[in-house]
Design a protein around this motif. Sequence first.
Motif, PDB file in Angstrom:
ATOM      1  N   LEU A 198       8.451   6.210  -2.471  1.00 56.67           N
ATOM      2  CA  LEU A 198       9.720   5.496  -2.631  1.00 56.67           C
ATOM      3  C   LEU A 198       9.713   4.168  -1.872  1.00 56.67           C
TER       4      LEU A 198
ATOM      5  N   LYS B 292      -5.131   4.919  -7.246  1.00 64.28           N
ATOM      6  CA  LYS B 292      -6.237   4.360  -6.451  1.00 64.28           C
ATOM      7  C   LYS B 292      -5.782   4.285  -4.996  1.00 64.28           C
TER       8      LYS B 292
ATOM      9  N   ILE C 217       0.861  -1.190   0.000  1.00 64.68           N
ATOM     10  CA  ILE C 217       0.000   0.000   0.000  1.00 64.68           C
ATOM     11  C   ILE C 217       0.893   1.234   0.000  1.00 64.68           C
TER      12      ILE C 217
ATOM     13  N   ALA D  60      10.350  15.057  -4.707  1.00 66.92           N
ATOM     14  CA  ALA D  60      11.696  14.817  -4.180  1.00 66.92           C
ATOM     15  C   ALA D  60      12.784  15.355  -5.113  1.00 66.92           C
ATOM     16  N   SER D  61      13.915  15.674  -4.490  1.00 62.87           N
ATOM     17  CA  SER D  61      15.028  16.292  -5.221  1.00 62.87           C
ATOM     18  C   SER D  61      15.777  15.299  -6.105  1.00 62.87           C
TER      19      SER D  61
ATOM     20  N   THR E 224       2.606   4.184  -3.205  1.00 60.30           N
ATOM     21  CA  THR E 224       3.511   4.227  -4.355  1.00 60.30           C
ATOM     22  C   THR E 224       4.526   5.351  -4.194  1.00 60.30           C
TER      23      THR E 224
HETATM   24  C1  FAD Z   1       9.557  17.914  -1.022  1.00 65.23           C
HETATM   25  C2  FAD Z   1      10.301  16.637  -0.731  1.00 65.23           C
HETATM   26  C3  FAD Z   1      11.664  16.594  -0.947  1.00 65.23           C
HETATM   27  C4  FAD Z   1      12.385  15.445  -0.659  1.00 65.23           C
HETATM   28  N1  FAD Z   1      13.729  15.431  -0.859  1.00 65.23           N
HETATM   29  C5  FAD Z   1      14.443  14.354  -0.500  1.00 65.23           C
HETATM   30  C6  FAD Z   1      15.854  14.334  -0.619  1.00 65.23           C
HETATM   31  O1  FAD Z   1      16.482  15.306  -1.037  1.00 65.23           O
HETATM   32  N2  FAD Z   1      16.523  13.214  -0.234  1.00 65.23           N
HETATM   33  C7  FAD Z   1      15.881  12.119   0.277  1.00 65.23           C
HETATM   34  O2  FAD Z   1      16.524  11.141   0.609  1.00 65.23           O
HETATM   35  N3  FAD Z   1      14.547  12.113   0.394  1.00 65.23           N
HETATM   36  C8  FAD Z   1      13.821  13.202   0.029  1.00 65.23           C
HETATM   37  N4  FAD Z   1      12.457  13.186   0.149  1.00 65.23           N
HETATM   38  C9  FAD Z   1      11.831  12.096   0.867  1.00 65.23           C
HETATM   39  C10 FAD Z   1      11.657  10.849   0.121  1.00 65.23           C
HETATM   40  O3  FAD Z   1      10.902  11.050  -1.013  1.00 65.23           O
HETATM   41  C11 FAD Z   1      11.059   9.947   1.159  1.00 65.23           C
HETATM   42  O4  FAD Z   1      11.789   8.812   1.169  1.00 65.23           O
HETATM   43  C12 FAD Z   1       9.612   9.691   0.971  1.00 65.23           C
HETATM   44  O5  FAD Z   1       8.820  10.856   0.864  1.00 65.23           O
HETATM   45  C13 FAD Z   1       9.039   8.768   1.973  1.00 65.23           C
HETATM   46  O6  FAD Z   1       8.550   7.810   1.190  1.00 65.23           O
HETATM   47  P1  FAD Z   1       7.306   6.965   1.542  1.00 65.23           P
HETATM   48  O7  FAD Z   1       7.116   6.062   0.380  1.00 65.23           O
HETATM   49  O8  FAD Z   1       7.454   6.367   2.890  1.00 65.23           O
HETATM   50  O9  FAD Z   1       6.077   8.011   1.685  1.00 65.23           O
HETATM   51  P2  FAD Z   1       5.360   8.925   0.596  1.00 65.23           P
HETATM   52  O10 FAD Z   1       6.304   9.392  -0.419  1.00 65.23           O
HETATM   53  O11 FAD Z   1       4.583   9.912   1.345  1.00 65.23           O
HETATM   54  O12 FAD Z   1       4.381   7.925  -0.139  1.00 65.23           O
HETATM   55  C14 FAD Z   1       3.289   7.349   0.514  1.00 65.23           C
HETATM   56  C15 FAD Z   1       2.348   6.802  -0.526  1.00 65.23           C
HETATM   57  O13 FAD Z   1       1.312   6.055   0.089  1.00 65.23           O
HETATM   58  C16 FAD Z   1       0.092   6.402  -0.510  1.00 65.23           C
HETATM   59  N5  FAD Z   1      -0.998   6.045   0.382  1.00 65.23           N
HETATM   60  C17 FAD Z   1      -1.270   6.475   1.641  1.00 65.23           C
HETATM   61  N6  FAD Z   1      -2.402   5.882   2.095  1.00 65.23           N
HETATM   62  C18 FAD Z   1      -2.831   5.082   1.100  1.00 65.23           C
HETATM   63  C19 FAD Z   1      -3.957   4.223   0.941  1.00 65.23           C
HETATM   64  N7  FAD Z   1      -4.870   4.063   1.893  1.00 65.23           N
HETATM   65  N8  FAD Z   1      -4.092   3.560  -0.218  1.00 65.23           N
HETATM   66  C20 FAD Z   1      -3.195   3.685  -1.200  1.00 65.23           C
HETATM   67  N9  FAD Z   1      -2.111   4.490  -1.117  1.00 65.23           N
HETATM   68  C21 FAD Z   1      -1.945   5.175   0.020  1.00 65.23           C
HETATM   69  C22 FAD Z   1       0.228   7.871  -0.795  1.00 65.23           C
HETATM   70  O14 FAD Z   1      -0.706   8.322  -1.713  1.00 65.23           O
HETATM   71  C23 FAD Z   1       1.653   7.866  -1.344  1.00 65.23           C
HETATM   72  O15 FAD Z   1       1.722   7.476  -2.679  1.00 65.23           O
HETATM   73  C24 FAD Z   1      11.714  14.303  -0.159  1.00 65.23           C
HETATM   74  C25 FAD Z   1      10.335  14.328   0.024  1.00 65.23           C
HETATM   75  C26 FAD Z   1       9.626  15.485  -0.239  1.00 65.23           C
HETATM   76  C27 FAD Z   1       8.155  15.483   0.010  1.00 65.23           C
END
Ligand code: FAD
Length: 441
Positions: free
Chosen positions: A27, A293, A23, A55-56, A25
Amino acid sequence: MKPAEQSHPGPKADASSCELAVIGTGLAGLAATLFASEKGIYTAQIGVNAGIIHASGFLDLMGVHPIADGRVWENPWEAIDAVTTDIPDHPYARLPQADIRQAFDIFMNLMKAAGLPYRYQPDANSRVITTLGTLKPTYGVPESMYKGTEALKTQKKCLMVDFWGLKGFSAVQLEEMLRDRWPGLQSVRIAFPEVGPSVDLYPEKMARALELRTHREDLAREIRPHLNGAEIVGMPAIFGIYHTREVMADLAALIGADVFEIPTIPPAVPGLRIKEMMEAQIQSKGIPLFAQKRVLQVNHDNDGGFVLDIGEPATQSISHRLHAQGVILAGGRFLGGGLYAGRKKIVEPLFGLPVFQPPERTQWHCSQVFDPRGHPVNMAGIEIDDAFRPLDDSGKPAWKNLYAAGAILAHQDWMRMKCGAGISIATAYGAVNAFAMNARP
Ligand SMILES: Cc1cc2nc3c(=O)[nH]c(=O)nc-3n(C[C@H](O)[C@H](O)[C@H](O)COP(=O)(O)OP(=O)(O)OC[C@H]3O[C@@H](n4cnc5c(N)ncnc54)[C@H](O)[C@@H]3O)c2cc1C
């Protein structure tokens, strides 16, 4: 979550059943799906765009600890040692360092094979140039940006270029901020090919435009007269979405100087490249991907698995039902909706898991926005055991086959600690391995 009426977990992933449902999409979710597919686990993925497209492109492993002291580490592995000693519940404490290295190596190889190569030194962070002209420690650097890091180190004569109409990216500011460290730096503002000076520009559109050779020729023609002996040219991250290496090589040849990228403000092309590339990999492997979705509701089925109701976030209408033996929850924090901040407390809306958080809302934030200690709310999240299983109120795994990965995990402030991508990649790897051992012994 309540018991479901049906239960048909199948051995193969199709639109209705899979071994593992991921669940999210972002990183963490994308990495988990690719790690799972490397292990031959039948996986399906569900999610809406969120953090990754902002993300950068830098892949931070571990840069700053303790946050309050702002101590920047040259060696990310030593930083991880320090952080896991000081914060024993930090997500990195759930994995041996060998596994974190392995996760990164596999991930980097996947990126390279998909045409998005990264550069990294095994035991050192690199200092990369940010949009603001500051230097930040990071581990994995897109090849398109690494040349800038090297050029700064070797003091190559450099021209920074920005564009009329592109907001949040200033070559003059970069020149001002970096002048003391980079004496040969110059800057210029030019018009982007085919657009007038008064038109608003967006990095994604610019990147798509540069996939066409004729636009690269026009851009090179604009830049050449300003070179003034520069050996390398820095530009915002706009060197194509799908063919960055080719765009870069061609631009360098046309301009007659090396080129490199610097990230722009969000939404940013480098994050979009990672997303597009990883989603393409997932689709090419035939993994069911419910893109755009959300999982609207999860029920527990009779044999220890899950039934996921998937649908439209806007209308909340259910369009698919998916049976899964196990789930990795990689829903991120507030931006993606993995956590929800209510008036009184933070909740995890899908499974109703307890969320580690300050006892009162008044304690979420410090009184100063830029408090060097960071805000307590940024350490909020789901607590897990050593097998990446979210804990219930009694401190036991909430569900035998539920795992969590990425930013949703508690006890880390990825933004200040500079460990965002590292946590996503490493915990995705840990959660997939735990599922493989637990559910497929
Ligand atoms: C502005 C910004 C800059 C960044 N720069 C860097 C950087 O320079 N270096 C670095 O290492 N990292 C950076 N990151 C962080 C990096 O992208 C993180 O690793 C990441 O945001 C965390 O990833 P994640 O997949 O845990 O969460 P998220 O990226 O928040 O993804 C979560 C996903 O889960 C989905 N989701 C939630 N609930 C549900 C549900 N019920 N059903 C289906 N889907 C759902 C959301 O829609 C989303 O797609 C940055 C992030 C941001 C926002």
